[in-house]
Design an enzyme around this catalytic site. Structure first.
Site, short mmCIF file in Angstrom:
data_model
loop_
_atom_site.label_atom_id
_atom_site.label_comp_id
_atom_site.label_asym_id
_atom_site.label_seq_id
_atom_site.Cartn_x
_atom_site.Cartn_y
_atom_site.Cartn_z
N GLU A 61 8.52 76.00 17.34
CA GLU A 61 9.58 75.38 16.28
C GLU A 61 9.25 75.79 15.08
O GLU A 61 9.86 76.06 14.03
CB GLU A 61 9.46 73.93 16.77
N ARG A 106 18.75 71.08 12.91
CA ARG A 106 17.24 71.71 12.46
C ARG A 106 17.61 73.16 11.98
O ARG A 106 16.69 73.97 11.94
CB ARG A 106 16.41 71.74 13.56
N SER A 110 6.13 68.44 16.05
CA SER A 110 6.63 69.16 17.57
C SER A 110 6.40 70.65 17.28
O SER A 110 6.92 71.31 16.35
CB SER A 110 8.28 68.78 17.77
C1 LIG Z 1 3.62 65.07 11.80
C2 LIG Z 1 4.83 66.11 11.63
C3 LIG Z 1 6.16 65.32 11.79
C4 LIG Z 1 7.33 65.69 11.49
N1 LIG Z 1 8.58 65.13 11.95
C5 LIG Z 1 9.52 65.74 11.72
C6 LIG Z 1 10.92 65.15 12.00
O1 LIG Z 1 10.78 63.99 12.60
N2 LIG Z 1 11.92 65.64 11.86
C7 LIG Z 1 11.90 66.96 11.04
O2 LIG Z 1 12.94 67.60 10.84
N3 LIG Z 1 10.74 67.69 10.77
C8 LIG Z 1 9.69 67.03 10.99
N4 LIG Z 1 8.39 67.58 10.74
C9 LIG Z 1 8.80 69.15 10.23
C10 LIG Z 1 8.55 68.97 8.42
O3 LIG Z 1 7.93 67.73 8.11
C11 LIG Z 1 9.60 69.36 7.86
O4 LIG Z 1 10.34 70.62 8.25
C12 LIG Z 1 9.59 69.33 6.22
O5 LIG Z 1 10.94 69.35 5.75
C13 LIG Z 1 8.51 70.42 5.68
O6 LIG Z 1 8.55 70.34 4.35
P1 LIG Z 1 7.38 71.02 3.64
O7 LIG Z 1 7.22 70.56 2.20
O8 LIG Z 1 6.19 70.58 4.24
O9 LIG Z 1 7.71 72.34 3.86
P2 LIG Z 1 6.94 73.87 4.07
O10 LIG Z 1 6.12 73.92 5.36
O11 LIG Z 1 6.33 74.24 2.76
O12 LIG Z 1 8.09 74.90 4.31
C14 LIG Z 1 8.92 75.06 5.45
C15 LIG Z 1 10.10 76.10 5.04
O13 LIG Z 1 11.01 75.88 4.31
C16 LIG Z 1 10.67 76.99 3.00
N5 LIG Z 1 10.89 76.16 1.78
C17 LIG Z 1 10.06 75.27 1.38
N6 LIG Z 1 10.42 74.50 0.29
C18 LIG Z 1 11.45 75.40 -0.02
C19 LIG Z 1 12.28 75.34 -1.52
N7 LIG Z 1 12.09 74.45 -2.27
N8 LIG Z 1 13.43 76.28 -1.27
C20 LIG Z 1 13.76 76.95 -0.34
N9 LIG Z 1 13.03 77.21 0.73
C21 LIG Z 1 11.71 76.44 0.82
C22 LIG Z 1 9.57 77.41 3.30
O14 LIG Z 1 9.67 79.08 3.00
C23 LIG Z 1 9.34 77.55 4.82
O15 LIG Z 1 10.17 78.48 5.30
C24 LIG Z 1 7.24 67.22 10.97
C25 LIG Z 1 6.04 67.88 10.65
C26 LIG Z 1 4.79 67.14 10.83
C27 LIG Z 1 3.77 67.54 10.47
#
Ligand SMILES: Cc1cc2nc3c(=O)[nH]c(=O)nc-3n(C[C@H](O)[C@H](O)[C@H](O)COP(=O)(O)OP(=O)(O)OC[C@H]3O[C@@H](n4cnc5c(N)ncnc54)[C@H](O)[C@@H]3O)c2cc1C
Length: 346
Positions: free
Chosen positions: A329, A153, A231
């Site tokens: 997290e 992660r 989480s």
């Molecule tokens: C119900 C639920 C279940 C989940 N299950 C998992 C799981 O099983 N495994 C897991 O690993 N994660 C899980 N997550 C976490 C989440 O889904 C991941 O971290 C996902 O990749 C976040 O994507 P986002 O587009 O919403 O990013 P955001 O929340 O918009 O951004 C997350 C971070 O990445 C940065 N960022 C975003 N886009 C870019 C880009 N294009 N370039 C550079 N930096 C960027 C942002 O600045 C921020 O720091 C879960 C979340 C939820 C709500």
């Protein structure tokens, strides 16, 4: 988490040329320019009530097949593609590997940031390279898997927030329908049921994907129905000696061996045993079925302060009972767009 948040400005970029054009006029050091915060789907961030930053949203779309042999395909996926839709699309095409990562919320560009992982697969297993824009120097780069410095992660992008903007991710997927990874938890049994329904002897990647979707839907609340960020606490890592001492009082404590005589303890178990299932500080409370997930019961009204209060309360109760410190997290965003680190994160 659907927290109340107003940003000073939001810029969406729909292609790489647009990003070049925006950045050409953006002097990082100029006083009138606000700091940049990169935001994708917002599923892993805790935003402040007033975000005094320029929010840069990479929403470029497109999935391009760049190479194909009998055994594999290479695809380039633009940052704005929805992650779960990408997984279902690739499986429908007969391109396999991402099926274990089904139903993870968010967009593709964010997936390398924390090297998303689930059910025995991590993004880095199928990634070839990332195309990313380096914001401080305004230059484009191709970063290999080694360049991305992936960990559990974790990645270079996570450790240097708002420094890179990922615009495109290239994957190498396989086309072997008999190759699946289903050893995790109930996945094999549920996938096998899907296979038998279709009069097939062995589960294929589509069956595994469907099984994982079913299991996740049962275990985790849908953020669209009940806002949450997955989480909320990391699984704490404690010395073997401390774990052994706890085991005497709590024989059912759940832990996984780690290198260097350390044990990773299931944070959800600790929270549940501390009697905090469904508890917290309203409107932010742990989920009834999954204590590791904090939920927001007043979407778009609750603020980051409410989350901080609930986090503190839960961490204090757990610490009092087990002398184990829980750390957050998801990404905590400060009002200036910088990232606030949890003082307990090691
Ligand atoms: C119900 C639920 C279940 C989940 N299950 C998992 C799981 O099983 N495994 C897991 O690993 N994660 C899980 N997550 C976490 C989440 O889904 C991941 O971290 C996902 O990749 C976040 O994507 P986002 O587009 O919403 O990013 P955001 O929340 O918009 O951004 C997350 C971070 O990445 C940065 N960022 C975003 N886009 C870019 C880009 N294009 N370039 C550079 N930096 C960027 C942002 O600045 C921020 O720091 C879960 C979340 C939820 C709500």
């Amino acid at each position: 988490m659907a927290l109340a948040c107003i940003a000073d400005s939001v810029v969406t970029v729909t292609d790489e040329a647009q990003l070049d054009a925006f950045m050409a006029n953006y002097d990082v050091k100029a006083e009138h320019n606000k700091p940049i915060f990169v935001l994708s789907g917002g599923s892993n961030v805790l935003l402040p009530a007033h975000l005094k930053a320029t929010v840069l949203c990479p929403i470029m779309r497109g999935i391009h097949l760049t190479a194909q042999t009998d055994g594999y395909v290479d695809i380039e996926v633009m940052a704005g593609e929805n992650w779960h839709d990408l997984v279902t699309y690739t499986v429908a095409q007969g391109w396999y590997g991402l099926e274990n990562l089904a139903l993870i919320p968010g967009l593709t560009g964010a997936a390398p940031v924390q090297n998303i992982g689930a059910y025995g697969v991590q993004l880095e297993d199928y990634l070839q390279f990332v195309r990313a824009y380096h914001l401080p120097t305004k230059t484009w780069h191709h970063l290999s898997v080694a360049d991305c410095e992936f960990g559990y992660r974790d990645s270079l992008f996570k450790r240097a927030p708002n420094t890179w903007l990922i615009s495109c991710v290239r994957f190498r997927l396989h086309t072997d329908v008999s190759k699946v990874l289903a050893s995790y938890g109930d996945v094999q049994a549920v996938a096998q049921r899907y296979a038998e329904q279709q009069q097939r002897q062995q589960a294929n990647p589509a069956d595994v994907m469907q099984a994982i979707i079913d299991i996740r839907q049962q275990k985790l609340p849908d953020p669209k129905q009940l806002p949450n960020c997955g989480s909320f606490f990391q699984n704490p890592i404690i010395p073997q000696s401390q774990f052994a001492a706890l085991q005497k009082s709590y024989p059912a404590i759940v832990g996984y061996p780690m290198p260097d005589a350390m044990i990773k303890v299931a944070a959800g178990w600790l929270i549940e045993q501390a009697g905090l299932k469904g508890d917290g500080i309203a409107p932010i409370v742990t989920h009834q079925q999954q204590a590791l997930v904090l939920t927001n019961h007043t979407p778009h009204q609750a603020t980051q302060d409410d989350v901080a209060a609930a986090q503190q309360y839960i961490a204090d109760v757990v610490y009092e009972k087990f002398a184990i410190q829980l750390s957050r997290e998801p990404v905590w965003v400060n009002p200036d767009g910088s990232i606030g680190y949890d003082e307990h994160v090691v």
